[in-house]
Design an enzyme around this catalytic site. Sequence first.
Site: not given
Length: 456
Positions: A347, A373, A53, A9
């Site tokens: 699995d 895991e 702006d 602005d």
Amino acid sequence: MTARVLIVDDIPTNVRLLEARLTAEYYDVVSATSGPQALAICDSQDVDIVLLDVMMPDMDGFEVCRRLKANPKTLHIPVLMVTALDQPSDRVKGLEVGADDFLTKPVDDMQLMARVKSLVRLKSLTDELRARAMTGQQLAVEDSLRAMDRISTNGGSILIIDTDQRHAERLKSYLTPEHDVDILTQPSDAVFQVTGAHYELALVSMAMADFDPLRVCSQIRTLEHTRHLPIILVAEEADKPKVVRALDLGVNDFISRPVERNELAARVRTQIRRQRYALELRQSVTNTMALAVTDELTGLYNRRYFDRHLGMMLGKAQSQDRNMALMILDIDHFKSVNDTHGHDSGDVVLKEFAARLKRNIRGIDLACRFGGEEFVVLMPDTEYRQAESVAERVRQSIADRPFELGGGKTLAMTVSAGVTLNESGADTAESLVKRADVALYRAKREGRNRVVFDAA
């Protein structure tokens, strides 16, 4: 979620006013007093959103926006135009040159924060998708970004949810024949309606008899294939408090009644363009990711990918002073599954675990199989409370429902999780993993089926 906001602005008073409002909400604010200065800042710095702006000398906001969106390096930055012009044609012009949204002066605080939050959330998701693409195999990100210009917004599939048939028909008349529009006057059927359908946008009325519109939006978000479906609320002036809550829930945009035809058309085009662009990015990542970075069993990214991506995302978080969380999960007593039921059953458990994990993290989170895991989730722009919410949601999703092994056999499983946060510029990828691992060990030692945060 914090972000860097560029205010453009030429009037210092306007800049200071917006800067005060945004700084109070912990946004990092930079400013420019002209179009060329704004373009230079966006080209050289990391900017998350531009408040632009319109009425400026030499180069107005429309031209600045057009140039930002024409540059592959900056076209992904959301632009929120701030204007004293109140004609619908002016607002539509802003959207058509690429602006993502607009505010009319004097700026309403609620609308300012609502629009900024919504666009920052979109930028965060786009950044994560781009980062993943770069991590995969140095994908041609610029080519993917240029695809935004090639995307057509015609032929969108839209669902209007409104208990008032007359209002819904009026909205439909504004959008056809450019788009295919369905009307649903029974919001309780929303989940059923979107299941199996391929809608690209939902318009949800806030004025629904005997139905909570936010509940309808939340239910749409619970379905995996509509989690990213753009939602625009059609709101009255009195609905402002609920609109703010809706944007926090992930609603993308809102439009106020009385609905202006051209503004609605422009907002719909913007959301459909974003949806198709995000879909193209996701497909690009999926189609071009080498098998070397994907775990074949679970479909998640593997340890090799995670190690590389963590280093890059940590560096970004530290350079921009942003939060980041890391969670390591370990399936409790998994060895006994293989020993008792066989590796095939193991699995099955691993694949189902990965599926539940993906369903219960957020779009910006990255899930990987760490090994065996163990799994890991990287959570950008995430502080303690958000990380705790994600971790608990994942833990509950594992414990609440048994795993089906086939042949009528089921198995109850639980998971333990250790979580840590990026705390300082001295953190390294190794130190984060170590802290999360220590927290995971504590969760195991203290009885499993729990989430523990590191005490560093």
